[in-house]
Design a protein around this motif. Structure first.
Motif, mmCIF file in Angstrom:
data_model
loop_
_atom_site.group_PDB
_atom_site.id
_atom_site.type_symbol
_atom_site.label_atom_id
_atom_site.label_comp_id
_atom_site.label_asym_id
_atom_site.label_seq_id
_atom_site.Cartn_x
_atom_site.Cartn_y
_atom_site.Cartn_z
ATOM 1 N N VAL A 172 95.626 16.826 77.277
ATOM 2 C CA VAL A 172 95.555 17.356 75.868
ATOM 3 C C VAL A 172 97.135 17.430 75.248
ATOM 4 O O VAL A 172 97.545 18.383 75.680
ATOM 5 C CB VAL A 172 94.763 18.643 75.832
ATOM 6 C CG1 VAL A 172 94.695 19.029 74.232
ATOM 7 C CG2 VAL A 172 93.318 18.469 75.993
ATOM 8 N N PRO A 173 97.456 16.488 74.442
ATOM 9 C CA PRO A 173 98.839 16.638 73.904
ATOM 10 C C PRO A 173 98.810 18.389 73.315
ATOM 11 O O PRO A 173 97.742 18.839 72.533
ATOM 12 C CB PRO A 173 98.945 15.689 72.864
ATOM 13 C CG PRO A 173 97.746 14.660 73.267
ATOM 14 C CD PRO A 173 96.534 15.394 73.690
ATOM 15 N N ALA A 174 99.999 18.852 73.183
ATOM 16 C CA ALA A 174 99.988 20.169 72.521
ATOM 17 C C ALA A 174 101.540 20.184 71.814
ATOM 18 O O ALA A 174 102.459 19.734 72.722
ATOM 19 C CB ALA A 174 99.786 21.229 73.470
ATOM 20 N N LEU A 175 101.660 21.076 71.030
ATOM 21 C CA LEU A 175 103.032 21.453 70.243
ATOM 22 C C LEU A 175 103.013 23.009 70.107
ATOM 23 O O LEU A 175 102.340 23.293 69.241
ATOM 24 C CB LEU A 175 102.958 20.410 69.309
ATOM 25 C CG LEU A 175 104.212 20.405 68.501
ATOM 26 C CD1 LEU A 175 105.567 20.149 69.182
ATOM 27 C CD2 LEU A 175 104.156 19.461 67.122
ATOM 28 N N THR A 176 104.122 23.531 70.365
ATOM 29 C CA THR A 176 104.405 24.730 69.957
ATOM 30 C C THR A 176 105.033 24.740 68.595
ATOM 31 O O THR A 176 106.022 24.049 68.492
ATOM 32 C CB THR A 176 105.249 25.571 70.922
ATOM 33 O OG1 THR A 176 104.527 25.630 72.275
ATOM 34 C CG2 THR A 176 105.440 27.015 70.448
ATOM 35 N N PRO A 220 103.479 29.147 78.226
ATOM 36 C CA PRO A 220 103.833 28.177 79.284
ATOM 37 C C PRO A 220 102.634 27.648 80.062
ATOM 38 O O PRO A 220 102.308 26.753 80.408
ATOM 39 C CB PRO A 220 104.906 29.134 80.023
ATOM 40 C CG PRO A 220 105.313 29.941 79.258
ATOM 41 C CD PRO A 220 104.258 30.382 78.231
ATOM 42 N N SER A 221 101.797 28.744 80.384
ATOM 43 C CA SER A 221 100.550 28.439 81.481
ATOM 44 C C SER A 221 99.595 27.452 80.499
ATOM 45 O O SER A 221 98.950 26.513 81.096
ATOM 46 C CB SER A 221 99.817 29.455 81.902
ATOM 47 O OG SER A 221 99.549 30.408 80.872
ATOM 48 N N VAL A 222 99.368 27.647 79.172
ATOM 49 C CA VAL A 222 98.489 27.040 78.428
ATOM 50 C C VAL A 222 99.033 25.631 78.297
ATOM 51 O O VAL A 222 98.176 24.642 78.304
ATOM 52 C CB VAL A 222 98.053 27.776 76.903
ATOM 53 C CG1 VAL A 222 97.508 26.882 76.244
ATOM 54 C CG2 VAL A 222 97.223 29.038 77.079
ATOM 55 N N LEU A 223 100.302 25.371 78.087
ATOM 56 C CA LEU A 223 100.855 24.259 77.853
ATOM 57 C C LEU A 223 100.599 23.218 79.044
ATOM 58 O O LEU A 223 100.261 21.875 79.104
ATOM 59 C CB LEU A 223 102.380 24.134 77.276
ATOM 60 C CG LEU A 223 102.453 24.653 75.930
ATOM 61 C CD1 LEU A 223 104.321 24.812 75.913
ATOM 62 C CD2 LEU A 223 102.135 23.940 74.829
ATOM 63 N N GLN A 224 100.715 24.022 80.151
ATOM 64 C CA GLN A 224 100.818 23.161 81.605
ATOM 65 C C GLN A 224 99.055 22.904 81.615
ATOM 66 O O GLN A 224 98.948 21.672 82.125
ATOM 67 C CB GLN A 224 101.083 24.033 82.708
ATOM 68 C CG GLN A 224 101.254 23.817 83.910
ATOM 69 C CD GLN A 224 101.608 24.454 84.839
ATOM 70 O OE1 GLN A 224 101.740 25.888 84.854
ATOM 71 N NE2 GLN A 224 102.129 24.028 86.394
ATOM 72 N N GLY A 227 86.915 20.421 74.177
ATOM 73 C CA GLY A 227 86.658 21.029 75.478
ATOM 74 C C GLY A 227 87.870 22.090 75.752
ATOM 75 O O GLY A 227 87.402 22.952 76.372
ATOM 76 N N PHE A 228 88.837 21.610 75.557
ATOM 77 C CA PHE A 228 90.423 22.552 75.953
ATOM 78 C C PHE A 228 90.191 23.789 75.011
ATOM 79 O O PHE A 228 90.548 24.998 75.603
ATOM 80 C CB PHE A 228 91.364 21.882 75.942
ATOM 81 C CG PHE A 228 92.644 22.699 76.394
ATOM 82 C CD1 PHE A 228 92.684 22.931 77.926
ATOM 83 C CD2 PHE A 228 93.596 23.235 75.657
ATOM 84 C CE1 PHE A 228 93.860 23.632 78.345
ATOM 85 C CE2 PHE A 228 94.688 23.833 76.190
ATOM 86 C CZ PHE A 228 94.736 24.038 77.492
#
Length: 747
Positions: free
Chosen positions: A708-712, A697-701, A616-617
């Motif tokens: 949804v875990p996220a990793l740059t 930054p806004s997407v990670l927030q 979904g994200f």
């Protein structure tokens, strides 16, 4: 006199089933009746072992327009008064015997299923499985199947837009050839196969009836192979040029509003088409087979009723409309002859002129026995699930391992195959094969698009059929989400061994249970499908291989993503994980474990709630024009996904081509010591996306808020794939392995 075991074996009926027929009729069946029962009670037509299990799959949503199994294919409302019709079906055994014609007629048959719903076919997909390509026999099968798919699809002018090919020893004598077709129609123009109006005339249109394909449903598709059987005569012979004319003639006849019912002649031929149409309509049929146009002389009534000659359709129409309908078919130079009528009494009465040759209640024929067996997980299956990382040696060179995987026949580019298919005909293809995780097709005059994909993973289901069933549903919906489409519905083809063996029945039941759970968790119904059992020979079954086709919708055709990195200077983010892990479950059933260590072991796992959130994200990023590309991590894990993103690169017309990737120091330093599990593990629910750096930054927030875990991971650009100390390779070297892998294996 009771029939012999040899006769029953020929039509795949047991002695108990024969006794059941005698009990229903209160007499011995004559040869024609017995042949009709054999065909309609076959596994292929009657779903004897699978129907009690298929009810576990959810089949309805707010968009479904047909109940699964009630018509020839599933229909989904996509808005604007339009319906998409789609289905996947197998032609495994015919393709093993005669690969070109087996695959070609598999395409022709699935196209007619879509046509029978009143829809114009707009896309083809295929899912193929073969034994290892180092065998001349397997290479011959692959070439024949690919030639058949390309020949038939190209001739009828329907683009082949997506698919998959996998190789494993278990498919050496049992290749899988699953064909999917997608069509489109206005909702008010959808057709039905139910012949429910007494007195309507039954018209047989299309090719002349020959002896090809007799016992195709019962003798070929509903029993295991034996070396001594000569099955070539049971394979149908296709004529795609006739099919193209038949498509146009049927659509034009439907447009007159005078066709009451339409049914294709596939498995079991005229028997299945006529009896199933009558059963759906709650009526009977009276057929005079002397009126059936033929291309061979001296055919018996048995042969006419059970022939599976291709390119034939059965229509029902009021008597006063017959001349107008025949005029349409005459225009297209298609034979169309009255062969019978719909009757009030629900009986199937078959005559050859004045001579009766069969008479039985329709319900006796259409209501095949159903078997609910008890499955059992074998001790060997339990043992296969035991996998410890410490028992797997770490290769000395991560880069060499990546190159080896990229060249693996199960991962390497399929361009040499799909370039033989026309994927641009009809001019609707926006994202074609090799460019994205799913194909995208525009819907003309609406601004919308649909996405279609087809997936399966027999190794995962072999190791844990319940979790494997969940993972294949997750994989196909994730691929739809990666191009920006909301998954709407699924179609499935369940390829398994002999269900009468407890361990195979266990695989079948647990796979369906797993698929059902995933469908509910991800909100997608299964609206059509097919079951192909008895895929084994010499007592060896294929991996349990459920194949799932998916349909998704994009409200704006412009808001879609491809898989390749579209340019330099973009941030690369991994959705679904906030750190790299090294778990044995990640390597379970992985291509790395098989190709590098020769093992098929472990127990995969999936978190369906995480899967739903990640998909979904990802869709929200694409819809908001934030994501520039999206590619899921599947075969080969994260390292292969990154390599593919680099190799595909900017593949637009005038694009820059391959694009490199450099990992950030933070990401590279976070690679665990068991880099093989971290980089080549196939943990699901992970998607690689690219973003403009200022949006990170806004997407990670937002990802954190959405759970949804996220990793740059790093940045696109340059000409190398650099993951710090474990791996640093030129993209052109990666591309050479990936582009040349399949051709090298086939030589």
């Amino acid at each position: 006199m009771a029939v012999t075991k040899e006769i029953l074996d020929e039509i795949a009926l047991s002695r108990a089933e024969y006794d059941m027929i005698v009990d229903r009729l209160d007499r011995e069946p004559n040869p024609v009746e017995l042949g009709m029962f054999g065909a309609l009670w076959s596994e292929h037509c009657g779903y004897k072992h699978s129907r009690p299990l298929l009810g576990m799959l959810p089949s309805r949503s707010a968009r479904t327009l047909s109940q699964a199994g009630a018509e020839n294919a599933g229909a989904i409302d996509i808005g604007n008064g339009l319906a998409v019709v789609f289905k996947v079906e197998s032609h495994n055994h015919p393709s093993a015997v005669e690969p070109l014609q087996g695959a070609a007629t598999g395409v022709g048959g699935i196209v007619r299923d879509i046509l029978a719903m009143g829809a114009r076919p707009i896309a083809l997909l295929n899912s193929l499985r073969f034994g290892p390509p180092d065998s001349a026999a397997n290479r011959r099968l692959l070439k024949g199947v690919v030639d058949g798919i390309g020949w038939y699809g190209n001739c009828i002018g329907v683009p082949d837009v997506a698919g998959e090919i996998y190789f494993d020893e278990c498919y050496s004598q049992n290749p899988l050839v699953n064909a999917m077709c997608v069509g489109i129609a206005r909702i008010e123009d959808l057709a039905s196969a139910a012949a429910d109006r007494t007195g309507d005339v039954l018209l047989l249109a299309g090719a002349g009836t020959g002896r090809d394909g007799i016992h195709g449903a019962s003798g070929l598709a509903s029993r295991t192979f034996e070396e001594e059987q000569e099955l070539r005569p049971t394979v149908q012979v296709g004529n795609p040029f006739l099919e193209k004319s038949l498509i146009e003639a049927c659509l034009e006849a439907l447009a007159t509003g005078r066709v009451r019912a339409l049914q294709d002649l596939g498995a079991a031929g005229l028997t299945s088409a006529a009896v199933e149409s009558a059963a759906r309509g709650g009526r009977g049929i009276a057929l005079d087979i002397s009126q059936v146009h033929r291309r061979e002389s001296g055919m018996t009534g048995y042969e006419v009723m059970l022939s599976e000659s291709q390119e034939r359709m059965l229509l029902a129409a009021a008597p006063e409309h017959v001349p107008a309908i025949r005029e349409v078919f005459d225009k297209w130079d298609i034979a169309c002859r009255p062969v019978g009528a719909v009757t009030e009494e629900p009986y199937a009465l078959i005559t050859d002129g004045a001579e009766p040759i069969a008479s039985t209640p329709v319900s006796h024929l259409s209501d095949a026995p159903r078997y609910r067996l008890t499955g059992r997980q074998s001790a060997e299956a339990i043992d296969r699930q035991r996998l410890r990382l410490r028992d797997i040696p770490v290769p000395s060179d991560a880069g060499a391992a990546l190159l080896h995987l990229l060249a693996s026949p199960n991962i390497a580019s399929r361009q040499s195959v799909y370039r033989q298919y026309d994927h641009q005909v009809q001019t609707n293809t926006v994202v074609g094969p090799g460019a994205g995780d799913a194909a995208v097709l525009r819907i003309k005059d609406t601004g919308q698009a649909i996405a279609v994909a087809i997936d399966g993973n027999g190794r995962h289901c072999f190791l844990d059929p319940y979790r494997g069933g969940q993972m294949v549903v997750a994989e196909v919906t994730r691929n739809l989400s990666c191009v920006g489409a909301e998954p709407l519905a699924l179609t499935d083809c369940l390829n398994f061994g002999n269900p009468e063996r407890p361990e195979v029945y266990y695989q079948l039941e647990q796979s369906i249970r797993g698929m059902a759970r995933a469908c509910r968790a991800l909100g997608v119904p299964v609206v059509s499908g097919n079951v192909s059992l008895y895929n084994e020979s010499q007592g060896t079954a294929i991996f349990p291989t459920p194949i799932v086709g998916g349909l998704g919708l994009l409200t704006d055709v412009k808001q879609h993503c491809g898989a390749g990195f579209p340019g330099a200077g973009l941030a690369v983010v991994l959705l679904g994980a906030d750190q790299l892990t090294a778990r044995a479950s990640d390597l379970a059933g992985s291509e790395y474990l098989s190709a590098v260590h020769g093992l098929v072991k472990g127990r995969p796992r999936i978190d369906l709630d995480l899967e739903r959130r990640v998909q979904g994200f990802c869709r929200s990023l694409i819809a908001g024009a934030l994501a520039k590309s999206a590619h899921d991590c599947s075969d080969g894990g994260l390292a292969v996904a990154l390599a593919e993103c680099c190799i595909i690169g900017d593949n637009r017309i005038g694009g820059t081509g391959p694009v490199g990737f450099r990992a950030s120091d933070e990401f590279a330093n976070g690679v665990p010591s068991r880099w093989d599990a971290a980089l080549f593990g196939e943990a699901p629910s992970r998607i690689v996306v690219t973003l403009e750096p200022e949006y990170v930054p806004s997407v990670l927030q937002s990802a954190e808020a959405a759970g949804v875990p996220a990793l740059t991971m790093g940045t696109t650009g340059g000409s190398r794939l650099t993951l710090g100390s474990p791996m640093d390779l030129p993209v052109d070297k990666l591309a050479g392995a990936w582009h040349g892998g399949l051709n090298t294996a086939l030589q």
